[in-house]
Design a protein around this motif. Sequence first.
Motif, short mmCIF file in Angstrom:
data_model
loop_
_atom_site.label_atom_id
_atom_site.label_comp_id
_atom_site.label_asym_id
_atom_site.label_seq_id
_atom_site.Cartn_x
_atom_site.Cartn_y
_atom_site.Cartn_z
N GLU A 1 0.84 -1.20 0.00
CA GLU A 1 0.00 0.00 0.00
C GLU A 1 0.87 1.25 0.00
OE1 GLU A 1 -4.10 0.26 1.98
OE2 GLU A 1 -2.76 1.21 3.42
N ILE A 2 0.58 2.15 -0.91
CA ILE A 2 1.26 3.44 -1.01
C ILE A 2 0.28 4.52 -0.58
CG2 ILE A 2 2.47 5.04 -2.53
CD1 ILE A 2 2.84 2.66 -4.48
N LYS A 3 0.63 5.28 0.43
CA LYS A 3 -0.22 6.39 0.87
C LYS A 3 0.48 7.70 0.57
CE LYS A 3 -3.22 4.36 4.38
NZ LYS A 3 -4.44 4.69 3.64
N LEU A 4 -0.16 8.50 -0.28
CA LEU A 4 0.36 9.82 -0.62
C LEU A 4 -0.36 10.87 0.21
CD1 LEU A 4 0.75 8.02 -3.31
CD2 LEU A 4 0.96 10.22 -4.45
N LYS A 5 0.41 11.66 0.96
CA LYS A 5 -0.13 12.83 1.63
C LYS A 5 0.05 14.01 0.68
CE LYS A 5 -0.63 10.44 5.48
NZ LYS A 5 -1.94 10.07 6.04
N LYS B 1 -6.01 22.28 0.57
CA LYS B 1 -6.32 21.40 1.70
C LYS B 1 -5.57 20.08 1.52
CE LYS B 1 -10.10 19.47 4.44
NZ LYS B 1 -11.55 19.44 4.68
N ASN B 2 -5.21 19.45 2.64
CA ASN B 2 -4.47 18.19 2.61
C ASN B 2 -5.41 16.98 2.55
OD1 ASN B 2 -1.89 19.38 2.78
ND2 ASN B 2 -2.08 19.56 5.00
N TYR B 3 -5.03 16.01 1.73
CA TYR B 3 -5.79 14.77 1.57
C TYR B 3 -4.82 13.60 1.51
CZ TYR B 3 -9.68 17.83 0.27
OH TYR B 3 -10.65 18.80 0.27
N SER C 1 7.80 9.64 -8.72
CA SER C 1 7.11 10.78 -8.10
C SER C 1 8.06 11.95 -7.84
CB SER C 1 6.45 10.34 -6.79
OG SER C 1 7.42 9.99 -5.82
N LYS C 2 9.34 11.66 -7.63
CA LYS C 2 10.31 12.72 -7.37
C LYS C 2 10.64 13.51 -8.64
CE LYS C 2 12.37 10.27 -3.45
NZ LYS C 2 13.57 9.58 -2.92
N ARG C 3 10.34 12.92 -9.80
CA ARG C 3 10.61 13.60 -11.06
C ARG C 3 9.36 14.23 -11.67
NH1 ARG C 3 13.88 8.80 -11.67
NH2 ARG C 3 12.25 7.79 -12.90
N ALA C 4 8.21 14.05 -11.00
CA ALA C 4 6.94 14.54 -11.55
C ALA C 4 6.81 16.05 -11.36
CB ALA C 4 5.77 13.82 -10.89
N TYR C 5 6.15 16.69 -12.32
CA TYR C 5 5.90 18.13 -12.22
C TYR C 5 4.57 18.44 -12.88
CZ TYR C 5 7.35 18.28 -17.12
OH TYR C 5 7.42 18.06 -18.46
N ASN D 1 4.18 13.80 1.47
CA ASN D 1 4.85 12.63 2.04
C ASN D 1 4.33 11.37 1.34
OD1 ASN D 1 6.59 11.29 3.94
ND2 ASN D 1 4.77 10.66 5.08
N ILE D 2 5.17 10.33 1.31
CA ILE D 2 4.77 9.03 0.76
C ILE D 2 5.14 7.95 1.76
CG2 ILE D 2 5.06 7.35 -1.08
CD1 ILE D 2 5.67 9.59 -2.99
N GLU D 3 4.17 7.13 2.14
CA GLU D 3 4.40 6.00 3.03
C GLU D 3 4.10 4.70 2.29
OE1 GLU D 3 1.98 6.49 6.46
OE2 GLU D 3 2.98 8.33 7.13
N ILE D 4 4.95 3.72 2.44
CA ILE D 4 4.77 2.43 1.79
C ILE D 4 4.84 1.32 2.83
CG2 ILE D 4 5.70 0.80 0.09
CD1 ILE D 4 6.89 3.21 -1.38
#
Length: 237
Positions: A12-16, A76-78, A97-101, A109-112
């Motif tokens: 599971e990848i959670k993107l803040k 707002k944060n989701y 994701s680090k290269r995305a623009y 933040n990203i949690e895996i």
Amino acid sequence: MFNNFSDVEIYEIKLKIKLNKEILFRNYPEFVANNINKILFNSLLFRSLHINNSFKPYVVGSLNPLEKDKVYKKDKNYTLTIRTIDESFCNEFLKASKRAYNLDFEIENIEIKELKVGFIDTLYTITPAIITISKNRYWTKEDDLQLLFKAIKKNLEKKYYEFYRQELTTKENIIPYIELKNEKPIVFNYKKGKLFSNRFKIAFESDKNSQKLAKLALGVGILEKNTLGFGMVVKGR
């Protein structure tokens, strides 16, 4: 790239994230397509994956929390959740994701993490699911319920073969019952058309192969358009 599995493992990848613009709930599939694809296309491996007309080893969830007025707010944060059955997908996504623009959000933040899943009695759709009956027509409660049973089983069996290169011998009915959780279809806008979806409670049989398919559903979603934010499920309590 993604079919060297030994068994169903779920990550599971959670993107803040913080939104840079207002997003209407009914436009959510277009939001997912525009932004997740922008991230994935920063990876040559992901590009080749999307060119292939095949099942994708991940499912995208919804933005949380869901606003009462069904309008996600700018600044707002989701939390955006993605699940996959391949650990290398997580690592590649993190790098991409680090290269995305030019996204509609800022990644805070990203949690895996790997999900440990035991016996699955029932699954609930936390994002509505889609089943295509014919061109430009989707299943609703007016359609035959048996179509739904057969479609879920066939879809999961095809996905299992796609990812594991093994055919499962399953019962004719791996799903003892399905409960529709909405009165009216949940309608979304996508590519100048409409997508009609529904929420379900789905029970699975207890035999080994039925449980494999239930676990696969948890990892990559049920039915169709999982990469657009449809068909993500959670275990029943």
